[in-house]
Design a protein around this motif. Structure first.
Motif, PDB file in Angstrom:
ATOM      1  N   MET A  39       0.823  -1.221   0.000  1.00  0.00           N
ATOM      2  CA  MET A  39       0.000   0.000   0.000  1.00  0.00           C
ATOM      3  C   MET A  39       0.855   1.269   0.000  1.00  0.00           C
ATOM      4  N   LYS A  40       2.152   1.114   0.293  1.00  0.00           N
ATOM      5  CA  LYS A  40       3.027   2.288   0.277  1.00  0.00           C
ATOM      6  C   LYS A  40       3.742   2.442  -1.063  1.00  0.00           C
ATOM      7  N   GLY A  41       3.452   1.528  -2.012  1.00  0.00           N
ATOM      8  CA  GLY A  41       4.044   1.675  -3.335  1.00  0.00           C
ATOM      9  C   GLY A  41       5.318   0.907  -3.559  1.00  0.00           C
ATOM     10  N   LYS A  42       5.609  -0.075  -2.686  1.00  0.00           N
ATOM     11  CA  LYS A  42       6.794  -0.908  -2.899  1.00  0.00           C
ATOM     12  C   LYS A  42       6.417  -2.079  -3.804  1.00  0.00           C
ATOM     13  N   LEU A  43       7.175  -2.263  -4.893  1.00  0.00           N
ATOM     14  CA  LEU A  43       6.895  -3.352  -5.840  1.00  0.00           C
ATOM     15  C   LEU A  43       7.241  -4.696  -5.208  1.00  0.00           C
ATOM     16  N   LEU A  44       6.282  -5.642  -5.218  1.00  0.00           N
ATOM     17  CA  LEU A  44       6.477  -6.945  -4.575  1.00  0.00           C
ATOM     18  C   LEU A  44       6.613  -8.075  -5.591  1.00  0.00           C
ATOM     19  N   VAL A  45       5.735  -8.084  -6.606  1.00  0.00           N
ATOM     20  CA  VAL A  45       5.723  -9.174  -7.588  1.00  0.00           C
ATOM     21  C   VAL A  45       5.443  -8.571  -8.961  1.00  0.00           C
ATOM     22  N   GLU A  46       6.006  -9.176 -10.015  1.00  0.00           N
ATOM     23  CA  GLU A  46       5.635  -8.749 -11.367  1.00  0.00           C
ATOM     24  C   GLU A  46       5.483  -9.967 -12.271  1.00  0.00           C
ATOM     25  N   ASN A  47       4.602  -9.837 -13.242  1.00  0.00           N
ATOM     26  CA  ASN A  47       4.456 -10.848 -14.287  1.00  0.00           C
ATOM     27  C   ASN A  47       4.640 -10.119 -15.617  1.00  0.00           C
ATOM     28  N   LEU A  48       5.794 -10.353 -16.249  1.00  0.00           N
ATOM     29  CA  LEU A  48       6.140  -9.623 -17.469  1.00  0.00           C
ATOM     30  C   LEU A  48       5.739 -10.386 -18.733  1.00  0.00           C
ATOM     31  N   SER A  49       5.116 -11.557 -18.556  1.00  0.00           N
ATOM     32  CA  SER A  49       4.592 -12.273 -19.731  1.00  0.00           C
ATOM     33  C   SER A  49       3.195 -12.826 -19.428  1.00  0.00           C
ATOM     34  N   PRO A  50       2.245 -11.915 -19.164  1.00  0.00           N
ATOM     35  CA  PRO A  50       0.898 -12.364 -18.759  1.00  0.00           C
ATOM     36  C   PRO A  50       0.117 -13.076 -19.866  1.00  0.00           C
ATOM     37  N   PHE A  51       0.572 -12.944 -21.141  1.00  0.00           N
ATOM     38  CA  PHE A  51      -0.168 -13.566 -22.252  1.00  0.00           C
ATOM     39  C   PHE A  51       0.318 -14.986 -22.550  1.00  0.00           C
ATOM     40  N   LYS A  52       1.371 -15.406 -21.836  1.00  0.00           N
ATOM     41  CA  LYS A  52       1.867 -16.780 -21.998  1.00  0.00           C
ATOM     42  C   LYS A  52       0.719 -17.731 -21.641  1.00  0.00           C
ATOM     43  N   ASN A  53       0.534 -18.774 -22.405  1.00  0.00           N
ATOM     44  CA  ASN A  53      -0.548 -19.763 -22.211  1.00  0.00           C
ATOM     45  C   ASN A  53      -1.925 -19.259 -22.641  1.00  0.00           C
ATOM     46  N   ILE A  54      -1.987 -18.089 -23.276  1.00  0.00           N
ATOM     47  CA  ILE A  54      -3.245 -17.662 -23.897  1.00  0.00           C
ATOM     48  C   ILE A  54      -3.119 -17.967 -25.385  1.00  0.00           C
ATOM     49  N   ASN A  55      -4.036 -18.800 -25.875  1.00  0.00           N
ATOM     50  CA  ASN A  55      -3.865 -19.332 -27.230  1.00  0.00           C
ATOM     51  C   ASN A  55      -4.473 -18.467 -28.333  1.00  0.00           C
ATOM     52  N   LEU A  56      -4.551 -17.184 -28.075  1.00  0.00           N
ATOM     53  CA  LEU A  56      -5.037 -16.260 -29.105  1.00  0.00           C
ATOM     54  C   LEU A  56      -3.986 -15.172 -29.252  1.00  0.00           C
ATOM     55  N   GLU A  57      -3.953 -14.541 -30.434  1.00  0.00           N
ATOM     56  CA  GLU A  57      -3.016 -13.452 -30.618  1.00  0.00           C
ATOM     57  C   GLU A  57      -3.546 -12.220 -29.879  1.00  0.00           C
ATOM     58  N   VAL A  58      -2.845 -11.807 -28.819  1.00  0.00           N
ATOM     59  CA  VAL A  58      -3.274 -10.657 -28.009  1.00  0.00           C
ATOM     60  C   VAL A  58      -2.060  -9.786 -27.679  1.00  0.00           C
ATOM     61  N   ASN A  59      -2.299  -8.508 -27.372  1.00  0.00           N
ATOM     62  CA  ASN A  59      -1.187  -7.598 -27.080  1.00  0.00           C
ATOM     63  C   ASN A  59      -1.560  -6.492 -26.102  1.00  0.00           C
ATOM     64  N   HIS A  60      -2.740  -6.589 -25.464  1.00  0.00           N
ATOM     65  CA  HIS A  60      -3.204  -5.421 -24.701  1.00  0.00           C
ATOM     66  C   HIS A  60      -4.044  -5.802 -23.485  1.00  0.00           C
ATOM     67  N   LEU A  61      -3.626  -5.282 -22.329  1.00  0.00           N
ATOM     68  CA  LEU A  61      -4.411  -5.391 -21.100  1.00  0.00           C
ATOM     69  C   LEU A  61      -5.070  -4.046 -20.826  1.00  0.00           C
ATOM     70  N   GLY A  62      -6.291  -4.072 -20.325  1.00  0.00           N
ATOM     71  CA  GLY A  62      -6.966  -2.830 -19.947  1.00  0.00           C
ATOM     72  C   GLY A  62      -7.014  -2.683 -18.435  1.00  0.00           C
ATOM     73  N   ASP A  63      -8.041  -1.964 -17.958  1.00  0.00           N
ATOM     74  CA  ASP A  63      -8.221  -1.803 -16.515  1.00  0.00           C
ATOM     75  C   ASP A  63      -8.616  -3.155 -15.909  1.00  0.00           C
ATOM     76  N   ILE A  64      -8.297  -3.349 -14.631  1.00  0.00           N
ATOM     77  CA  ILE A  64      -8.447  -4.657 -13.978  1.00  0.00           C
ATOM     78  C   ILE A  64      -9.364  -4.548 -12.750  1.00  0.00           C
ATOM     79  N   ASP A  65      -9.731  -5.707 -12.198  1.00  0.00           N
ATOM     80  CA  ASP A  65     -10.514  -5.718 -10.958  1.00  0.00           C
ATOM     81  C   ASP A  65     -10.147  -6.962 -10.148  1.00  0.00           C
TER      82      ASP A  65
END
Ligand SMILES: [Ca+2]
Ligand SMILES: [Ca+2]
Length: 295
Positions: free
Chosen positions: A65-91
């Motif tokens: 909550m103070k803005g310290k980076l804890l985890v990242e996923n730099l290949s979120p489209f891996k294992n998605i079997n469609l051609e995609v390139n864009h993430l929008g807002d999340i929930d």
């Protein structure tokens, strides 16, 4: 000695001033505006009150909550079997992050996927393909509505409709049609009987601010709703692109993601504004969502 120190301070002052033409932030009497935190992603934001989750166009990040980076996923489209390139807002919903994923090219979207990620390690858990019979043309933001068992999605190319889908199956159910058209919808979150929407309708070229709207949820298909203007974001450091939105359900704070510095004309990057050599992504915290009419 004093003169030397003054001279050095003046040099630093001048360097600081020339780095970015920032406005003085307006602190309101009631502390409505609370703080800003720089993040790495430019698209979406959500929180469970314990952590903050951010989407970049092709990345996911988890912060404390103070803005310290804890985890990242730099290949979120891996294992998605469609051609995609864009993430929008999340929930967030339960222990998972809901994302809207697409192939975004030349101002339109294809290959829609709802990607669901584990909120602890940001790994992909499963995907849902939203109903193919939906007239939606682009997916810029997603909001989970557990009470109505729905997923709501905005369309950046169509500010007249907000589309809704079955939370479990992704089947298309219907849309709310707005009585007054909004433009360039970027973020969405459910608040009681309302949807809050961020619209990138201000013009960064002329330093015109972006806006927050609310529409009342009505469960009948193809109903008309009038947007309520909740806030004009005149308090950003520089006008740019408004993006994702979330509410911290633990304390009621409103959190909004903004990008500044990059010159983007009709969705296409055109370099940077004077004083910037990169785009800056920041989340702004507000004490609450502002004034909504009583239900
Ligand atoms: Ca966006
Ligand atoms: Ca804007």
């Amino acid at each position: 000695m004093m003169k030397v120190l003054l001279f050095i301070s003046l040099i630093f002052f001048l360097i600081g001033c020339s780095s970015a033409p920032e406005k003085e932030l307006q602190y309101k009497e009631n502390d409505y505006f609370l703080r800003i935190c720089e993040v790495k992603g430019r698209q979406g934001v959500s929180t469970d009150g314990d952590n903050i989750y951010i989407s970049g166009t092709k990345e996911l990040y988890k912060y404390d909550m103070k803005g310290k980076l804890l985890v990242e996923n730099l290949s979120p489209f891996k294992n998605i079997n469609l051609e995609v390139n864009h993430l929008g807002d999340i929930d967030l919903h339960k222990e998972e992050i809901y994302t809207c994923i697409e192939k975004f090219t030349e101002g339109r979207g294809d290959n829609f996927v709802i990607g669901i990620y584990n909120k602890n390690d940001l790994s992909l858990v499963r995907t849902i393909i939203p109903g193919k019979n939906s007239p939606q043309k682009e997916i810029s933001g997603i909001a989970v509505d557990p009470e109505r068992k729905l997923i709501w999605m905005t369309d950046w190319t169509d500010g007249k409709s907000i589309y809704y889908y079955d939370l479990a199956t992704g089947d298309y159910i219907g849309r709310i049609i707005l009585k007054k058209e909004l433009f360039y919808l970027q973020g969405i979150v459910v608040h009681k009987n309302y949807l809050l929407l961020t619209a990138d309708d201000g013009d960064a070229e002329n330093e015109v601010s972006d806006n927050l709207y609310a529409i009342k949820i009505n469960m009948f298909a193809d109903v008309i709703s009038t947007p309520i203007h909740l806030k004009e974001f005149e308090d950003v450091k520089r006008e740019g692109e408004i993006e994702g939105i979330t509410i911290n359900r633990k304390n009621g704070e409103l959190i909004v993601l903004f990008n500044r510095g990059a010159k983007i004309i009709k969705g296409i990057p055109k370099g940077f504004y004077p004083g910037y050599d990169k785009e800056i992504h920041e989340i702004y915290f507000y004490k609450n969502i502002g004034q909504l009419p009583e239900d």
